[in-house]
Design an enzyme around this catalytic site. Structure first.
Site, PDB file in Angstrom:
ATOM      1  N   GLY A 129     -18.722  29.855  10.519  1.00 55.46           N
ATOM      2  CA  GLY A 129     -18.565  30.495  11.820  1.00 55.46           C
ATOM      3  C   GLY A 129     -18.309  29.534  12.961  1.00 55.46           C
ATOM      4  O   GLY A 129     -18.154  29.960  14.109  1.00 55.46           O
TER       5      GLY A 129
ATOM      6  N   GLU B 279     -21.141  26.272   5.329  1.00 53.88           N
ATOM      7  CA  GLU B 279     -19.977  26.985   4.804  1.00 53.88           C
ATOM      8  C   GLU B 279     -18.850  27.108   5.838  1.00 53.88           C
ATOM      9  O   GLU B 279     -18.390  28.206   6.148  1.00 53.88           O
ATOM     10  CB  GLU B 279     -20.384  28.396   4.365  1.00 53.88           C
ATOM     11  CG  GLU B 279     -21.485  28.430   3.333  1.00 53.88           C
ATOM     12  CD  GLU B 279     -21.983  29.841   3.045  1.00 53.88           C
ATOM     13  OE1 GLU B 279     -22.435  30.079   1.917  1.00 53.88           O
ATOM     14  OE2 GLU B 279     -21.915  30.708   3.950  1.00 53.88           O
TER      15      GLU B 279
ATOM     16  N   ARG C  55     -12.954  28.405   9.024  1.00 54.07           N
ATOM     17  CA  ARG C  55     -12.020  28.346  10.147  1.00 54.07           C
ATOM     18  C   ARG C  55     -11.962  26.963  10.798  1.00 54.07           C
ATOM     19  O   ARG C  55     -10.880  26.456  11.092  1.00 54.07           O
ATOM     20  CB  ARG C  55     -12.486  29.372  11.196  1.00 54.07           C
ATOM     21  CG  ARG C  55     -11.606  29.470  12.416  1.00 54.07           C
ATOM     22  CD  ARG C  55     -12.313  30.275  13.518  1.00 54.07           C
ATOM     23  NE  ARG C  55     -12.810  31.563  13.047  1.00 54.07           N
ATOM     24  CZ  ARG C  55     -12.057  32.642  12.899  1.00 54.07           C
ATOM     25  NH1 ARG C  55     -10.779  32.598  13.177  1.00 54.07           N
ATOM     26  NH2 ARG C  55     -12.585  33.767  12.465  1.00 54.07           N
TER      27      ARG C  55
ATOM     28  N   ARG D  90      -3.862  38.405  12.582  1.00 52.52           N
ATOM     29  CA  ARG D  90      -4.969  38.195  13.523  1.00 52.52           C
ATOM     30  C   ARG D  90      -4.701  38.770  14.919  1.00 52.52           C
ATOM     31  O   ARG D  90      -5.570  39.398  15.517  1.00 52.52           O
ATOM     32  CB  ARG D  90      -5.313  36.699  13.618  1.00 52.52           C
ATOM     33  CG  ARG D  90      -5.795  36.127  12.274  1.00 52.52           C
ATOM     34  CD  ARG D  90      -6.340  34.722  12.391  1.00 52.52           C
ATOM     35  NE  ARG D  90      -7.567  34.701  13.147  1.00 52.52           N
ATOM     36  CZ  ARG D  90      -7.659  34.380  14.431  1.00 52.52           C
ATOM     37  NH1 ARG D  90      -6.593  33.984  15.100  1.00 52.52           N
ATOM     38  NH2 ARG D  90      -8.802  34.438  15.051  1.00 52.52           N
TER      39      ARG D  90
ATOM     40  N   CYS E  78       7.632  47.983  11.189  1.00 57.04           N
ATOM     41  CA  CYS E  78       7.653  49.256  11.899  1.00 57.04           C
ATOM     42  C   CYS E  78       6.233  49.635  12.267  1.00 57.04           C
ATOM     43  O   CYS E  78       5.582  50.440  11.586  1.00 57.04           O
ATOM     44  CB  CYS E  78       8.300  50.328  11.033  1.00 57.04           C
ATOM     45  SG  CYS E  78      10.001  49.900  10.690  1.00 57.04           S
TER      46      CYS E  78
ATOM     47  N   TYR F 251      -7.427  32.291   7.767  1.00 56.00           N
ATOM     48  CA  TYR F 251      -7.251  33.752   7.865  1.00 56.00           C
ATOM     49  C   TYR F 251      -5.807  34.108   8.201  1.00 56.00           C
ATOM     50  O   TYR F 251      -5.544  35.079   8.907  1.00 56.00           O
ATOM     51  CB  TYR F 251      -8.242  34.353   8.879  1.00 56.00           C
ATOM     52  CG  TYR F 251      -9.673  33.967   8.557  1.00 56.00           C
ATOM     53  CD1 TYR F 251     -10.341  34.578   7.497  1.00 56.00           C
ATOM     54  CD2 TYR F 251     -10.333  32.956   9.254  1.00 56.00           C
ATOM     55  CE1 TYR F 251     -11.632  34.190   7.156  1.00 56.00           C
ATOM     56  CE2 TYR F 251     -11.616  32.561   8.915  1.00 56.00           C
ATOM     57  CZ  TYR F 251     -12.252  33.188   7.876  1.00 56.00           C
ATOM     58  OH  TYR F 251     -13.524  32.798   7.527  1.00 56.00           O
TER      59      TYR F 251
END
Ligand SMILES: *Cc1c(COP(=O)(O)O)cnc(C)c1O
Length: 445
Positions: free
Chosen positions: A241, A278, A281, A317, A360, A389
């Site tokens: 995180g 862990e 990102r 994202r 679309c 991500y």
């Protein structure tokens, strides 16, 4: 800190001009910097050196097996959240004792796979899962490490999107603090389970070191009670995180987090405990860009709209979380290199663009109202901070094949995932009655 830089008006990744990669492999293509990935990993290790943590890179952020192999070779373990990610990790050669397995809904099959693989531990997220893991271990007649994922119920601050907050009471993740002791005891008392410790993961990205401090305090309190009760807690896993800098505006760095977290865990480590982290990102985001090509330019009302060859099915994202990705041409026509990631506003000769994808879907934008050097069809655009991500959340929506992936290491360029074909789109669409060869054929009436 990353290795994507403009030199003489051209974007390089490490020692390679990205336009050469676009020319050779086509666009859209994800391009990763091995040097950046490994540097980020080393920075975490250095900042937390006095805890000597096991750093388990989060596979769901970036999961190409060739990248995992590189991180494992640099000493990382991995955090997986599914049997599929475990498969990737093992294929990449990550040692089983450096693999931890979280996730709220593991199947019996996934649990047996974890047990048979001899991974370090399963981070159990419910009482039912603890019982299922005990059954899986008994069936396999193999010991299994079991840790409990705690829901520490700490505030992470409003900059963390609600969609990616995972450590509040009432959510689906982990086990409430007041139930942890009793569920952990199931592991202690089981014949096959080996109690491995406590885990939390607060969400992503979390900008306040204090949130980690609060969670560590709560977990240490439970640890003391368990230890007093004769239940060993060999590991505390503080999750991931940690933020990545998307906007170039600066985010708290590793030393800021270490300053709050490390003092609290020093005596746990001194007493023989292991700390696991862990990060996903924070290691991967700025180690990758997505290259796209401009297809069309048009105006809609007063707006300049650029249509590129990539969009929300390749990088969701912005559409999903409403987040910011900096983008800039690989070779700006006016020669203007970006000044930081927000300073482009100071430069002359820029136009406002909405940058959209070909899908679309009205949310299919990469950026809106962005000042950019003038664009023409065929120009290559780099979408920055796309390493985490990005590809892992890519889909086949609108039946667009997914991008290729390329790894750069110094001057070395390797294709690590080929561009998908139309055949790839339908390869799993078997007709059970007609047999697996039926894709592409019509069954007789
Ligand atoms: C997603 C996830 C991570 C990684 O989060 P980042 O924000 O990418 O660092 C770590 N641990 C668990 C359990 C996760 O689900």
């Amino acid at each position: 800190m990353d290795r994507f830089t403009y030199r003489d008006g051209v974007l390089y990744v490490e020692d390679v001009a990205v336009e050469d990669i676009a020319a050779r492999f086509g666009t859209p293509v994800y391009v990763y910097s091995h040097g950046t990935l490994v540097t980020h990993l080393r920075q975490v290790a250095d900042a937390f050196a006095d805890l000597a943590p096991l750093i388990c890179f989060s596979v769901k952020a970036l999961s190409n097996i060739h990248l995992l192999r590189g991180l494992a070779a640099a000493g990382a373990g991995v955090d997986v959240v599914s049997g599929g990610e475990l498969y990737r990790a093992l294929l990449a050669g990550v040692p089983a004792q450096r693999i931890v397995f979280a996730g709220v809904g593991k199947s019996d099959e996934e649990l047996r796979y974890a047990v048979r693989s001899g991974i370090r531990c399963v981070n159990v997220e419910s009482e039912g899962e603890m019982r299922a893991l005990a059954r899986a271990a008994a069936e396999c007649r193999m010991p299994a490490g079991a840790a409990v994922r705690v829901n520490p119920d700490v505030a992470v601050g409003s900059r963390t999107p609600a969609k990616t907050t995972t450590g509040r009471r009432g959510g689906k993740f982990g086990i409430d603090l007041d139930r942890v002791h009793e569920v952990y005891r199931l592991a202690v008392d089981d014949e096959w389970l080996r109690p491995e410790g406590l885990h939390f993961h607060l969400g992503s990205p979390v900008f306040h070191p204090r949130a980690y401090g609060d969670a560590v305090d709560k977990v240490l309190t439970v640890t003391e009670k368990l230890t007093a009760d004769g239940a060993p807690v060999p590991t505390i896993n503080i999750g991931g995180g940690f933020p990545a800098d998307y906007e170039g505006s600066g985010v708290p760095g590793w030393s800021d987090f270490a300053a709050v977290i490390a003092p609290k865990l020093r005596s746990f480590v001194a007493a023989g405990g292991t700390v696991v982290m862990e990060p996903g990102r924070s290691i991967a985001a700025n180690a990758g860009v997505l290259l796209a090509s401009v297809r069309y330019l048009k105006t809609s009302g007063s707006r300049n709209v650029v249509i590129t060859d990539t969009g929300m099915s390749h990088l969701i994202r912005t559409a999903f979380y409403d987040t910011f990705h900096f983008l800039w041409p690989a070779r700006p026509r006016n020669g203007l290199s970006p000044v930081g990631r927000t300073g482009e506003h100071d430069q002359p000769d820029l136009a406002r663009y909405d940058v959209a994808g070909p899908l679309c879907e009205s949310s299919d934008y990469l950026a809106k109202d962005r000042l950019l050097p003038s664009l023409r069809p065929g120009d290559v655009l780099a979408i920055f901070t796309a390493g985490a991500y990005g590809m892992t959340m890519a889909s086949h929506y609108n039946s667009l094949p997914r991008p290729a992936e390329v790894l750069v290491d110094g001057g070395d360029v390797r294709l690590i995932r080929r561009r998908e074909t139309y055949e790839d789109l339908v390869s799993a669409e078997v007709d059970a009655e007609a047999g697996p060869a039926a894709a592409g054929t019509t069954k007789p009436a």
